[in-house]
Design a protein around this motif. Structure first.
Motif, PDB file in Angstrom:
ATOM      1  N   TRP A 155       0.869  -1.191   0.000  1.00 29.51           N
ATOM      2  CA  TRP A 155       0.000   0.000   0.000  1.00 29.51           C
ATOM      3  C   TRP A 155       0.897   1.230   0.000  1.00 29.51           C
ATOM      4  O   TRP A 155       1.679   1.434   0.926  1.00 29.51           O
ATOM      5  CB  TRP A 155      -0.898  -0.027   1.234  1.00 29.51           C
ATOM      6  N   HIS A 156       0.787   2.045  -1.050  1.00 36.81           N
ATOM      7  CA  HIS A 156       1.624   3.241  -1.177  1.00 36.81           C
ATOM      8  C   HIS A 156       0.742   4.478  -1.296  1.00 36.81           C
ATOM      9  O   HIS A 156      -0.075   4.583  -2.217  1.00 36.81           O
ATOM     10  CB  HIS A 156       2.532   3.138  -2.405  1.00 36.81           C
ATOM     11  N   LYS A 158       0.379   7.685  -2.617  1.00 31.99           N
ATOM     12  CA  LYS A 158       1.134   8.198  -3.757  1.00 31.99           C
ATOM     13  C   LYS A 158       1.136   9.715  -3.871  1.00 31.99           C
ATOM     14  O   LYS A 158       2.191  10.337  -4.017  1.00 31.99           O
ATOM     15  CB  LYS A 158       0.576   7.590  -5.051  1.00 31.99           C
ATOM     16  N   ARG A 166      -4.391   9.992  -3.537  1.00 26.25           N
ATOM     17  CA  ARG A 166      -4.266   8.817  -4.394  1.00 26.25           C
ATOM     18  C   ARG A 166      -3.409   7.745  -3.723  1.00 26.25           C
ATOM     19  O   ARG A 166      -2.384   8.045  -3.091  1.00 26.25           O
ATOM     20  CB  ARG A 166      -3.644   9.215  -5.732  1.00 26.25           C
ATOM     21  N   LYS A 168      -1.628   3.822  -4.444  1.00 25.40           N
ATOM     22  CA  LYS A 168      -1.263   2.752  -5.371  1.00 25.40           C
ATOM     23  C   LYS A 168      -1.159   1.456  -4.577  1.00 25.40           C
ATOM     24  O   LYS A 168      -0.466   1.395  -3.562  1.00 25.40           O
ATOM     25  CB  LYS A 168       0.064   3.045  -6.067  1.00 25.40           C
ATOM     26  N   THR A 170      -0.396  -2.713  -4.830  1.00 23.64           N
ATOM     27  CA  THR A 170       0.218  -3.765  -5.644  1.00 23.64           C
ATOM     28  C   THR A 170       0.143  -5.095  -4.905  1.00 23.64           C
ATOM     29  O   THR A 170       0.423  -5.168  -3.708  1.00 23.64           O
ATOM     30  CB  THR A 170       1.689  -3.436  -5.950  1.00 23.64           C
ATOM     31  N   GLN A 238      -1.736  -4.537 -10.089  1.00 21.29           N
ATOM     32  CA  GLN A 238      -1.734  -3.287  -9.341  1.00 21.29           C
ATOM     33  C   GLN A 238      -2.862  -2.373  -9.785  1.00 21.29           C
ATOM     34  O   GLN A 238      -3.389  -2.495 -10.889  1.00 21.29           O
ATOM     35  CB  GLN A 238      -0.384  -2.576  -9.485  1.00 21.29           C
ATOM     36  N   THR A 239      -3.212  -1.478  -8.895  1.00 24.89           N
ATOM     37  CA  THR A 239      -4.265  -0.516  -9.163  1.00 24.89           C
ATOM     38  C   THR A 239      -3.941   0.791  -8.463  1.00 24.89           C
ATOM     39  O   THR A 239      -3.063   0.848  -7.592  1.00 24.89           O
ATOM     40  CB  THR A 239      -5.629  -1.033  -8.664  1.00 24.89           C
ATOM     41  N   GLU A 240      -4.639   1.835  -8.858  1.00 27.07           N
ATOM     42  CA  GLU A 240      -4.580   3.109  -8.152  1.00 27.07           C
ATOM     43  C   GLU A 240      -5.990   3.490  -7.737  1.00 27.07           C
ATOM     44  O   GLU A 240      -6.957   3.242  -8.466  1.00 27.07           O
ATOM     45  CB  GLU A 240      -3.939   4.191  -9.020  1.00 27.07           C
TER      46      GLU A 240
END
Length: 306
Positions: A155-156, A158, A166, A168, A170, A238-240
């Motif tokens: 979990w980033h 972003k 937002r 990101k 993965t 991955q998704t955002e």
């Protein structure tokens, strides 16, 4: 059911006792079979309980027939029964801190633990070179890491905008011998009630507490990323996520990080809250406060000596 309504149910038929309908309509001492099981790891089933007779259709809904008697059997899933160790872990990072918080050490296993099988980077497991029987269960061989989990979710945090922020997310497959088809991910976060858009994944909120909407389910898009391939260059999806900043929004105290993460129904091991990436100015404030606490006794001591 959320992920694929066409596959959430299944039916089967079995004959119990004499086949005469007269037997079932007159015998009150009919013995229902016991010890039901789904035959899947982690599931246990209770005893059968008689309920109101159900109905079934044999001509596409034009005519319905009521059965003589109906029983319900409830089965539940337990992660602890399914496997002795966890199956996934979570790592964290954020744009406001240079620290990448890894999965906790030995989240799923330790490399030196008996029965742990891992392959170092650059090596090919011997099982891939051997001919495998299609009827045998796929052995679990993971890439050697400090957490030893077959699945890692990162979990980033972003970016931050004026009214939105937002994330990101993965999912890495570190299992060298296994693909994950029809995978799903459930995440708990208080800002999901203000989720605006999800890219590259399907998403459905799970309203478990009435009006409180803090849990969401993610899964892959058919023919695009519904299959999470085995470990390697393509072993990730991955998704955002774009979320609106609601009245409770803050980057302090790890608020922007998930509370719980589950992969395919199994809860993932989270880092300790003390290790979460923090705002730089918050850390600086803590340093100033702690410095004043240390300096004050030193000044007091010097006054007493002189």
């Amino acid at each position: 059911m959320k992920q694929d309504p066409s596959k959430y149910g299944a039916t089967f038929q079995m004959n119990v006792g004499p086949s005469s309908p007269y037997y079932y309509s007159t015998q009150s001492d009919f013995q229902m079979p016991e010890n039901f099981t789904l035959g899947l790891p982690g599931y246990t089933c209770g005893a059968a309980h008689e309920v109101k007779p159900s109905r079934y259709s044999s001509d596409s809904g034009r005519r319905w027939t009521q059965v003589l008697r109906t029983w319900n059997v409830t089965c539940i899933y337990s992660q602890f029964i399914s496997a002795a160790t966890p199956k996934c872990c979570v790592s964290l990072s954020a744009f406001y801190n240079d620290t990448i918080v890894p999965c906790p050490k030995c989240s799923c296993r330790c490399q030196e633990q008996p029965g742990a099988k891992c392959v170092k980077y650059g090596e090919t497991p011997s099982l891939l070179r051997e001919k495998q029987d299609s009827n045998d269960a796929t052995p679990e061989v993971v890439r050697c890491t400090q957490h030893m989990c077959p699945i890692r979710v990162h979990w980033h945090v972003k970016e931050s905008y004026k009214e939105y922020w937002r994330v990101k997310m993965t999912i890495n497959n570190l299992n060298i011998m296994k693909n994950y088809s029809q995978w799903n991910l459930v995440v708990l976060h208080p800002n999901f009630k203000s989720l605006y858009q999800v890219f590259s994944f399907n998403y459905e909120p799970l309203d478990q507490y009435g009006n409180i909407n803090d849990t969401g389910m993610f899964w892959g898009i058919e023919y695009y990323n519904a299959m999470l391939l085995q470990e390697g260059d393509s072993g990730n999806v991955q998704t955002e996520i774009l979320l609106h900043k609601d009245e409770d929004f803050t980057f302090r105290e790890g608020w922007a990080l998930p509370r719980r993460v589950l992969f395919n129904g199994d809860e993932c091991v989270m880092p300790h809250p003390n290790d979460y990436p923090r705002l730089a100015n918050y850390a600086h404030t803590k340093f100033i406060i702690s410095s004043n606490i240390i300096i004050f006794p030193l000044l007091l001591l010097s006054i007493i000596i002189f």
